[in-house]
Scaffold this motif. Structure first.
Motif, PDB file in Angstrom:
ATOM      1  N   LEU B  76       1.068  -1.272   0.148  1.00 12.36           N
ATOM      2  CA  LEU B  76       0.154  -0.369  -0.312  1.00 12.36           C
ATOM      3  C   LEU B  76       0.944   0.843   0.028  1.00 12.36           C
ATOM      4  N   HIS B  77       0.905   2.257  -0.540  1.00 11.92           N
ATOM      5  CA  HIS B  77       1.014   3.244  -0.951  1.00 11.92           C
ATOM      6  C   HIS B  77       0.469   4.123  -1.400  1.00 11.92           C
ATOM      7  N   ILE B  78       0.935   5.557   0.187  1.00  9.69           N
ATOM      8  CA  ILE B  78       0.063   6.893   0.664  1.00  9.69           C
ATOM      9  C   ILE B  78       0.898   7.767   0.435  1.00  9.69           C
ATOM     10  N   ASN B  79       0.565   8.632  -1.069  1.00 10.59           N
ATOM     11  CA  ASN B  79       0.790   9.492  -1.374  1.00 10.59           C
ATOM     12  C   ASN B  79       0.164  11.397  -0.747  1.00 10.59           C
ATOM     13  N   SER B  80       1.342  11.986  -0.277  1.00 17.57           N
ATOM     14  CA  SER B  80       0.511  13.479  -0.136  1.00 17.57           C
ATOM     15  C   SER B  80       0.347  13.113   1.612  1.00 17.57           C
ATOM     16  N   LEU B  81       0.543  12.237   2.309  1.00 16.13           N
ATOM     17  CA  LEU B  81       0.116  11.963   3.568  1.00 16.13           C
ATOM     18  C   LEU B  81      -0.365  13.542   4.333  1.00 16.13           C
ATOM     19  N   GLU B  82      -1.791  12.638   4.650  1.00 10.88           N
ATOM     20  CA  GLU B  82      -2.547  13.598   6.022  1.00 10.88           C
ATOM     21  C   GLU B  82      -2.851  13.384   7.457  1.00 10.88           C
ATOM     22  N   LEU B  83      -3.118  14.628   7.998  1.00  7.06           N
ATOM     23  CA  LEU B  83      -3.467  14.302   9.420  1.00  7.06           C
ATOM     24  C   LEU B  83      -4.399  12.894   9.392  1.00  7.06           C
ATOM     25  N   GLY B  84      -5.833  13.189   8.344  1.00  6.96           N
ATOM     26  CA  GLY B  84      -7.388  12.038   9.049  1.00  6.96           C
ATOM     27  C   GLY B  84      -5.908  10.790   8.461  1.00  6.96           C
ATOM     28  N   ASP B  85      -5.373  10.444   7.972  1.00  4.27           N
ATOM     29  CA  ASP B  85      -4.290   9.138   7.201  1.00  4.27           C
ATOM     30  C   ASP B  85      -4.203   8.561   8.738  1.00  4.27           C
ATOM     31  N   SER B  86      -3.917   9.484   9.817  1.00  4.58           N
ATOM     32  CA  SER B  86      -3.600   8.261  11.313  1.00  4.58           C
ATOM     33  C   SER B  86      -4.437   7.767  11.967  1.00  4.58           C
ATOM     34  N   ALA B  87      -4.128   6.182  11.848  1.00  2.69           N
ATOM     35  CA  ALA B  87      -5.068   5.044  11.560  1.00  2.69           C
ATOM     36  C   ALA B  87      -4.155   4.060  12.112  1.00  2.69           C
ATOM     37  N   VAL B  88      -4.610   2.763  11.872  1.00  2.00           N
ATOM     38  CA  VAL B  88      -4.258   1.721  11.896  1.00  2.00           C
ATOM     39  C   VAL B  88      -3.599   0.944  10.976  1.00  2.00           C
ATOM     40  N   TYR B  89      -3.694  -0.068  10.534  1.00  4.72           N
ATOM     41  CA  TYR B  89      -3.660  -0.012   9.148  1.00  4.72           C
ATOM     42  C   TYR B  89      -3.484  -1.695   9.050  1.00  4.72           C
ATOM     43  N   PHE B  90      -4.396  -2.539   9.119  1.00  2.57           N
ATOM     44  CA  PHE B  90      -3.988  -3.996   8.671  1.00  2.57           C
ATOM     45  C   PHE B  90      -4.109  -4.678   7.097  1.00  2.57           C
ATOM     46  N   CYS B  91      -3.113  -5.666   6.881  1.00  5.14           N
ATOM     47  CA  CYS B  91      -3.225  -6.430   5.607  1.00  5.14           C
ATOM     48  C   CYS B  91      -4.190  -8.004   5.871  1.00  5.14           C
ATOM     49  N   ALA B  92      -4.353  -8.328   5.209  1.00  3.48           N
ATOM     50  CA  ALA B  92      -5.267  -9.652   5.544  1.00  3.48           C
ATOM     51  C   ALA B  92      -4.799 -10.673   4.282  1.00  3.48           C
ATOM     52  N   SER B  93      -5.309 -11.426   4.671  1.00  4.60           N
ATOM     53  CA  SER B  93      -5.719 -12.739   3.439  1.00  4.60           C
ATOM     54  C   SER B  93      -6.415 -14.026   3.627  1.00  4.60           C
ATOM     55  N   SER B  94      -6.998 -14.095   2.112  1.00  2.51           N
ATOM     56  CA  SER B  94      -7.967 -15.516   2.862  1.00  2.51           C
ATOM     57  C   SER B  94      -8.029 -16.338   1.399  1.00  2.51           C
ATOM     58  N   LEU B  95      -8.970 -17.532   1.516  1.00  3.93           N
ATOM     59  CA  LEU B  95      -8.733 -18.643   0.487  1.00  3.93           C
ATOM     60  C   LEU B  95     -10.091 -18.924   0.351  1.00  3.93           C
ATOM     61  N   GLY B  96     -10.289 -18.380  -0.914  1.00  3.51           N
ATOM     62  CA  GLY B  96     -11.771 -19.046  -1.099  1.00  3.51           C
ATOM     63  C   GLY B  96     -12.689 -18.139  -1.547  1.00  3.51           C
ATOM     64  N   THR B  97     -13.811 -19.035  -0.983  1.00  7.23           N
ATOM     65  CA  THR B  97     -15.225 -18.084  -1.110  1.00  7.23           C
ATOM     66  C   THR B  97     -15.496 -18.383   0.132  1.00  7.23           C
ATOM     67  N   SER B  98     -15.428 -18.623   1.039  1.00  6.65           N
ATOM     68  CA  SER B  98     -15.641 -19.084   2.511  1.00  6.65           C
ATOM     69  C   SER B  98     -15.078 -16.824   3.129  1.00  6.65           C
ATOM     70  N   GLY B  99     -14.013 -16.565   2.740  1.00  8.03           N
ATOM     71  CA  GLY B  99     -14.068 -15.295   3.282  1.00  8.03           C
ATOM     72  C   GLY B  99     -12.986 -15.629   4.651  1.00  8.03           C
ATOM     73  N   VAL B 100     -12.621 -16.513   5.208  1.00  6.59           N
ATOM     74  CA  VAL B 100     -11.972 -16.469   6.257  1.00  6.59           C
ATOM     75  C   VAL B 100     -10.535 -15.796   6.672  1.00  6.59           C
ATOM     76  N   HIS B 101     -11.077 -14.301   6.956  1.00  7.09           N
ATOM     77  CA  HIS B 101      -9.912 -14.293   6.919  1.00  7.09           C
ATOM     78  C   HIS B 101      -8.720 -14.097   7.718  1.00  7.09           C
ATOM     79  N   THR B 102      -6.982 -13.985   7.657  1.00  8.21           N
ATOM     80  CA  THR B 102      -5.979 -14.349   8.704  1.00  8.21           C
ATOM     81  C   THR B 102      -5.426 -12.740   8.672  1.00  8.21           C
ATOM     82  N   PHE B 103      -5.380 -12.425   9.349  1.00 16.03           N
ATOM     83  CA  PHE B 103      -4.425 -11.140   9.956  1.00 16.03           C
ATOM     84  C   PHE B 103      -3.151 -10.134  10.065  1.00 16.03           C
ATOM     85  N   GLY B 104      -2.685 -10.061   9.634  1.00  9.97           N
ATOM     86  CA  GLY B 104      -1.137  -9.518   9.900  1.00  9.97           C
ATOM     87  C   GLY B 104      -1.683  -8.240  10.986  1.00  9.97           C
TER      88      GLY B 104
END
Lengths: 110, 112
Positions: B76-104
């Motif tokens: 994830l690339h973010i240009n011209s960062l703003e104060l409102g971008d402050s947050a926690v960003y999570f990456c996740a992955s899943s397999l197939g259509t059930s959508g069970v996520h594994t989070f970073g």
């Protein structure tokens, strides 16, 4: 807001008691999932219930689903201090469409 | 072995800067996601890639640009960062259509 609603927002109980969290969702779901998030950590998947199921168990967890009311509940029995965390329901609808609830912060006092 | 790893864990930067967050999964999952968790702990999906193709692009400012060089990576690339971008960003992955996520474990971004 498209976000699902969970209640209560916060829950404080004694160790050994049961904790119940409720989730109201908005879409026609394929399944509904529950996740736990410990402070400062990522989310961990707990349990998934399909839209044609009404109840599911996993260890000390029991999940119910009422599609007519678009609601689900998560029961944690015999709670432990280690269960202290935030709990989120996630409605899954369509393809790759996931909507997280607002979360319930559970505190289990030793 | 870490299943979904994202780096860095913490990122403090000034307004207007450009920054990137990297994510890798070793689970063999076919779908990867970026989520944003705000100060009230609300989690909202930003992007989703299935087999390197963008499938979900929620209403996110175009300053945010995801890139998936292969099925195991979603940056994830973010240009011209703003104060409102402050947050926690999570990456996740899943397999197939059930959508069970594994989070970073998340990247806490603070824009000052």
């Amino acid at each position: 807001s498209q976000q699902g609603e969970e209640d209560p927002q916060a829950l404080s109980i004694q160790e050994g008691e049961n904790a119940t969290m409720n989730c109201s969702y908005k879409t026609s779901i394929n399944n509904l999932q529950w996740y736990r998030q410990n402070s400062g950590r990522g989310l961990v998947h707990l349990i998934l219930i399909r839209s044609n199921e009404r109840e599911k168990h996993s260890g000390r967890l029991r999940v119910t689903l009422d599609t007519s009311k678009k609601s689900s509940s998560l029961l944690i029995t015999a709670s432990r201090a280690a269960d202290t965390a935030s709990y989120f329901c996630v409605e899954t609808s369509g393809t790759y469409k996931y909507i997280f609830g607002t979360g319930t912060r559970l505190k289990v006092l030793a | 072995d870490t299943a979904v790893s994202q780096t860095p864990k913490y990122l403090v930067t000034q307004m207007g800067n450009d920054k990137s967050i990297k994510c890798e999964q070793n689970l063999g999952h076919d779908t990867m996601y970026w989520y944003k968790q705000d100060s009230k702990k609300f989690l909202k999906i930003m992007f989703s890639y299935n087999n390197k193709e963008l499938i979900i692009n929620e209403t996110v400012p175009n300053r945010f640009s995801p890139k998936s060089p292969d099925k195991a990576h979603l940056n994830l690339h973010i240009n011209s960062l703003e104060l409102g971008d402050s947050a926690v960003y999570f990456c996740a992955s899943s397999l197939g259509t059930s959508g069970v996520h594994t989070f970073g474990s998340g990247t806490r971004l603070t824009v000052v």
